[in-house]
Write a protein that holds these residues in place. Structure first.
Motif, PDB file in Angstrom:
ATOM      1  N   GLY A 101       0.852  -1.246  -0.062  1.00  0.00           N
ATOM      2  CA  GLY A 101      -0.139  -0.072  -0.026  1.00  0.00           C
ATOM      3  C   GLY A 101       0.780   1.237  -0.200  1.00  0.00           C
ATOM      4  N   ARG A 102       2.241   1.214   0.032  1.00  0.00           N
ATOM      5  CA  ARG A 102       3.177   2.385   0.259  1.00  0.00           C
ATOM      6  C   ARG A 102       2.657   3.297   1.094  1.00  0.00           C
ATOM      7  N   PRO A 103       2.396   2.971   2.439  1.00  0.00           N
ATOM      8  CA  PRO A 103       2.142   4.186   3.442  1.00  0.00           C
ATOM      9  C   PRO A 103       3.351   4.856   4.020  1.00  0.00           C
ATOM     10  N   ARG A 104       3.113   6.061   4.163  1.00  0.00           N
ATOM     11  CA  ARG A 104       3.946   7.064   4.791  1.00  0.00           C
ATOM     12  C   ARG A 104       4.544   6.725   6.000  1.00  0.00           C
ATOM     13  N   VAL A 105       3.860   5.892   6.903  1.00  0.00           N
ATOM     14  CA  VAL A 105       4.102   5.738   8.369  1.00  0.00           C
ATOM     15  C   VAL A 105       4.095   3.952   8.507  1.00  0.00           C
ATOM     16  N   LEU A 106       4.984   3.379   8.935  1.00  0.00           N
ATOM     17  CA  LEU A 106       5.178   1.807   9.019  1.00  0.00           C
ATOM     18  C   LEU A 106       5.328   1.847  10.787  1.00  0.00           C
ATOM     19  N   VAL A 107       4.092   0.879  11.435  1.00  0.00           N
ATOM     20  CA  VAL A 107       4.169   0.347  12.655  1.00  0.00           C
ATOM     21  C   VAL A 107       4.461  -0.906  12.642  1.00  0.00           C
ATOM     22  N   LEU A 108       5.645  -1.466  12.933  1.00  0.00           N
ATOM     23  CA  LEU A 108       6.080  -2.910  13.097  1.00  0.00           C
ATOM     24  C   LEU A 108       6.064  -3.499  14.153  1.00  0.00           C
ATOM     25  N   ASP A 109       5.525  -4.531  14.476  1.00  0.00           N
ATOM     26  CA  ASP A 109       6.032  -5.274  15.926  1.00  0.00           C
ATOM     27  C   ASP A 109       6.809  -6.589  15.341  1.00  0.00           C
ATOM     28  N   GLU A 110       8.002  -6.895  15.908  1.00  0.00           N
ATOM     29  CA  GLU A 110       8.752  -7.568  15.662  1.00  0.00           C
ATOM     30  C   GLU A 110       9.190  -7.997  14.162  1.00  0.00           C
ATOM     31  N   PRO A 111       9.407  -7.006  13.199  1.00  0.00           N
ATOM     32  CA  PRO A 111       9.491  -7.301  11.838  1.00  0.00           C
ATOM     33  C   PRO A 111      10.260  -8.415  11.392  1.00  0.00           C
ATOM     34  N   THR A 112      11.496  -8.462  12.270  1.00  0.00           N
ATOM     35  CA  THR A 112      12.568  -9.315  11.987  1.00  0.00           C
ATOM     36  C   THR A 112      12.534 -10.777  12.438  1.00  0.00           C
ATOM     37  N   PHE A 113      11.547 -11.033  13.331  1.00  0.00           N
ATOM     38  CA  PHE A 113      11.307 -12.396  14.089  1.00  0.00           C
ATOM     39  C   PHE A 113      11.274 -13.393  13.073  1.00  0.00           C
ATOM     40  N   GLY A 114      11.814 -14.664  13.139  1.00  0.00           N
ATOM     41  CA  GLY A 114      11.864 -15.848  12.389  1.00  0.00           C
ATOM     42  C   GLY A 114      12.654 -15.649  11.206  1.00  0.00           C
ATOM     43  N   GLN A 115      13.508 -14.916  10.962  1.00  0.00           N
ATOM     44  CA  GLN A 115      14.374 -14.708   9.804  1.00  0.00           C
ATOM     45  C   GLN A 115      15.736 -15.258   9.992  1.00  0.00           C
ATOM     46  N   ASP A 116      16.139 -16.141   8.668  1.00  0.00           N
ATOM     47  CA  ASP A 116      17.500 -16.652   8.716  1.00  0.00           C
ATOM     48  C   ASP A 116      18.314 -15.480   8.418  1.00  0.00           C
ATOM     49  N   ALA A 117      19.637 -15.511   8.224  1.00  0.00           N
ATOM     50  CA  ALA A 117      20.559 -14.304   8.177  1.00  0.00           C
ATOM     51  C   ALA A 117      20.235 -13.744   6.682  1.00  0.00           C
ATOM     52  N   VAL A 118      19.901 -14.490   5.748  1.00  0.00           N
ATOM     53  CA  VAL A 118      19.862 -13.831   4.545  1.00  0.00           C
ATOM     54  C   VAL A 118      18.507 -13.082   4.421  1.00  0.00           C
ATOM     55  N   THR A 119      17.564 -13.671   4.821  1.00  0.00           N
ATOM     56  CA  THR A 119      16.262 -13.057   4.859  1.00  0.00           C
ATOM     57  C   THR A 119      16.040 -11.634   5.781  1.00  0.00           C
TER      58      THR A 119
END
Length: 164
Positions: A101-119
């Motif tokens: 949606g290309r929002p101007r404000v992002l509110v993120l709760d733990e956005p990197t949780f569960g990612q390996d090194a590459v992702t």
């Protein structure tokens, strides 16, 4: 609560009164439990929900969704049911669905949780690019490396403004 005039952009000052279509391009939220937000039968369709609500179709829709599929390493899963994805894939899908949606404000709760090194690196790079491009990012996280990366991106912004 009132929104800054730049964010409201002609709407009333209270986001609570904005329609969902008006919120799509202004404030995007990624919740802690991504699976609770999925509404579409496939990964691609989930990414298309917001842009379709904005009236995007055909080539314009594909131009917005295809890069997200690849950037978030979800291209091979485009036809998969979102609830069958791993936790990390679901997290990236929920981030991607908001970014579509290309929002101007992002509110993120733990956005990197569960990612390996590459992702993790790709997701952090994407968020840093958005920050440098003017997107406001608010996040709750235990990921100190994410905070450091976003702080570095913000410092780069400040240095660029000083040298300009």
């Amino acid at each position: 609560m009132e929104a800054a005039p730049a964010l409201a952009a002609g709407l009333g000052p209270g986001p609570v009164r904005w329609r969902s279509r008006e919120l799509l391009t202004r404030i995007g939220t990624v919740f802690q439990e991504p699976a609770h937000t999925f509404v579409a039968p496939t990964v691609r369709a989930e990414l298309e929900v917001g842009p379709r609500a904005l009236g995007l179709r055909g080539a314009e829709l594909a131009a917005r969704i295809d890069p997200l599929l690849e950037r978030l390493r979800l291209g091979a899963l485009a036809d998969a049911q979102p609830h069958t994805l791993s936790g990390g894939e679901q997290r990236r899908l929920s981030v991607g669905a908001v970014l579509a949606g290309r929002p101007r404000v992002l509110v993120l709760d733990e956005p990197t949780f569960g990612q390996d090194a590459v992702t993790w690196a790709e997701l952090v790079a994407l968020l840093a690019e958005l920050l440098r491009a003017g997107t406001a990012i608010v996040t709750t996280t235990h990921d100190a490396e994410l905070v450091a990366a976003l702080a570095d991106a913000r410092l780069e912004l400040g240095r660029a403004a000083v040298t300009a």
